[in-house]
Design a protein around this motif. Structure first.
Motif, PDB file in Angstrom:
ATOM      1  N   GLU A 221       0.886  -1.171  -0.033  1.00  0.00           N
ATOM      2  CA  GLU A 221       0.177   0.016  -0.077  1.00  0.00           C
ATOM      3  C   GLU A 221       0.886   1.216   0.075  1.00  0.00           C
ATOM      4  O   GLU A 221       1.828   1.503   0.776  1.00  0.00           O
ATOM      5  N   HIS A 222       0.697   2.124  -0.923  1.00  0.00           N
ATOM      6  CA  HIS A 222       1.454   3.284  -0.870  1.00  0.00           C
ATOM      7  C   HIS A 222       0.486   4.562  -0.838  1.00  0.00           C
ATOM      8  O   HIS A 222      -0.571   4.656  -1.185  1.00  0.00           O
ATOM      9  N   SER A 223       1.070   5.447  -0.234  1.00  0.00           N
ATOM     10  CA  SER A 223       0.528   7.003   0.032  1.00  0.00           C
ATOM     11  C   SER A 223       1.484   7.858  -0.158  1.00  0.00           C
ATOM     12  O   SER A 223       2.590   7.801   0.353  1.00  0.00           O
ATOM     13  N   ASP A 224       1.064   9.181  -0.868  1.00  0.00           N
ATOM     14  CA  ASP A 224       2.147  10.103  -1.010  1.00  0.00           C
ATOM     15  C   ASP A 224       1.536  11.531  -0.829  1.00  0.00           C
ATOM     16  O   ASP A 224       0.443  11.625  -0.723  1.00  0.00           O
TER      17      ASP A 224
ATOM     18  N   ASN B 153      -1.622  10.553  -3.928  1.00  0.00           N
ATOM     19  CA  ASN B 153      -1.735   9.364  -4.593  1.00  0.00           C
ATOM     20  C   ASN B 153      -2.136   8.416  -3.365  1.00  0.00           C
ATOM     21  O   ASN B 153      -1.276   8.276  -2.373  1.00  0.00           O
ATOM     22  N   THR B 154      -3.093   7.343  -3.342  1.00  0.00           N
ATOM     23  CA  THR B 154      -2.862   6.119  -2.754  1.00  0.00           C
ATOM     24  C   THR B 154      -3.423   5.107  -3.520  1.00  0.00           C
ATOM     25  O   THR B 154      -4.299   5.047  -4.376  1.00  0.00           O
ATOM     26  N   ALA B 155      -2.416   3.990  -3.653  1.00  0.00           N
ATOM     27  CA  ALA B 155      -2.698   2.991  -4.457  1.00  0.00           C
ATOM     28  C   ALA B 155      -2.176   1.544  -3.849  1.00  0.00           C
ATOM     29  O   ALA B 155      -1.302   1.762  -2.660  1.00  0.00           O
ATOM     30  N   ILE B 156      -2.786   0.586  -4.391  1.00  0.00           N
ATOM     31  CA  ILE B 156      -2.135  -0.740  -4.055  1.00  0.00           C
ATOM     32  C   ILE B 156      -1.250  -1.442  -5.085  1.00  0.00           C
ATOM     33  O   ILE B 156      -2.009  -1.300  -6.333  1.00  0.00           O
TER      34      ILE B 156
ATOM     35  N   GLN C 291       5.634   0.386 -10.398  1.00  0.00           N
ATOM     36  CA  GLN C 291       5.544   1.634  -9.925  1.00  0.00           C
ATOM     37  C   GLN C 291       6.651   2.736 -10.122  1.00  0.00           C
ATOM     38  O   GLN C 291       7.748   2.024  -9.739  1.00  0.00           O
ATOM     39  N   ALA C 292       6.394   3.722 -10.464  1.00  0.00           N
ATOM     40  CA  ALA C 292       7.564   4.662 -10.587  1.00  0.00           C
ATOM     41  C   ALA C 292       7.238   6.137 -10.004  1.00  0.00           C
ATOM     42  O   ALA C 292       5.985   6.619 -10.314  1.00  0.00           O
TER      43      ALA C 292
ATOM     44  N   GLU D 146       5.000   3.418   2.429  1.00  0.00           N
ATOM     45  CA  GLU D 146       4.619   2.108   2.100  1.00  0.00           C
ATOM     46  C   GLU D 146       4.566   1.078   3.179  1.00  0.00           C
ATOM     47  O   GLU D 146       5.345   1.008   4.147  1.00  0.00           O
ATOM     48  N   LYS D 147       3.344   0.237   3.054  1.00  0.00           N
ATOM     49  CA  LYS D 147       3.175  -0.694   4.098  1.00  0.00           C
ATOM     50  C   LYS D 147       2.827  -1.864   3.454  1.00  0.00           C
ATOM     51  O   LYS D 147       2.106  -1.699   2.366  1.00  0.00           O
TER      52      LYS D 147
END
Length: 236
Positions: A75-78, A82-85, A92-93, A104-105
């Motif tokens: 799981e990504h958040s920035d 952006n929030t994405a799996i 991912q870049a 990232e978790k």
């Protein structure tokens, strides 16, 4: 042709309980002056994150960051919103540019997540941060080398970064032979074996071995077993 071989067991290692990380190049507490980078390729970390755990919010700038999940869900958040799996099959870049904060978790509480974290020096500093993610079907890389990362504006496909760099993934059946041609004169190729055993230009590589190749425009790859490989074609 010049080569540099990095056997899997010679990589740096960090064990934090929730994180097991193997470093091909110097990173955090691991420093080897002979293994700082391969041209524009600065970091190649092979990470396993325990269920429910992960990296809290932390900053980056002026670096191209590529994540390739191998197993599980990340799981990504920035700070760009952006929030994405990202899952196996995704790439991912992020262009950190003038600065981003992200976390990232492991999305799951019942299984680890395994992924490659790769940093590439950019060819432009202080760009506007950007995010890119794409999904590739397993059949797209069967018995071929599929471009999954390419330069900004390139027609070659994949996610794009601010560098004249191309990443390719291939899943090869035992006995298959493939050839790879460098995308740009003066680039080198760093090969990383994800699974299996391969021979590259007469050098035998096993699971998680890395091989840097310079002063050679064409690379021959033969799968000694069913294998998966990542090629990183980068400026030197």
């Amino acid at each position: 042709m010049k080569t540099i071989l990095h056997k899997a067991a010679t990589r740096g290692h960090a064990g934090h309980g929730w994180l097991e990380s193997w470093h091909t190049f110097s990173f955090a507490g691991y420093h080897d002056p002979a293994r700082v980078h391969f041209g524009a390729l600065r970091v190649l970390n092979d990470d396993t994150v325990a269920p429910g755990m992960g990296f809290g919010k932390h900053p980056h700038d002026n670096m191209e960051i590529v994540s390739i999940p191998l197993e599980g869900d990340l799981e990504h958040s920035d700070s760009m919103g952006n929030t994405a799996i990202i899952r196996q099959g995704d790439v991912q870049a992020m262009s950190a540019g003038t600065g981003i904060v992200h976390s990232e978790k492991n999305k799951n509480s019942d299984q680890p997540v395994r992924f490659l974290q790769i940093w590439v020096f950019p060819n432009k500093r202080n760009v506007e941060p950007r995010y890119d993610q794409k999904t590739f079907g397993a059949d797209e890389k069967n018995n071929r080398l599929l471009t999954v990362v390419s330069p900004i504006g390139s027609p070659d496909g994949g996610v794009q970064i601010h560098q004249d760099a191309w990443f390719s993934l291939g899943k090869m059946e035992k006995g298959l032979a493939l050839e790879y041609a460098c995308k740009k004169d003066g680039n080198g190729v760093y090969a990383f074996v994800l699974e299996g055993d391969v021979t590259i230009n007469d050098i035998v590589l096993n699971r998680r071995d890395g091989l840097g190749i310079t002063e050679e425009n064409r690379i021959s790859i033969r799968a000694n077993t069913d294998s998966e490989i990542l090629l990183m074609d980068v400026p030197l």
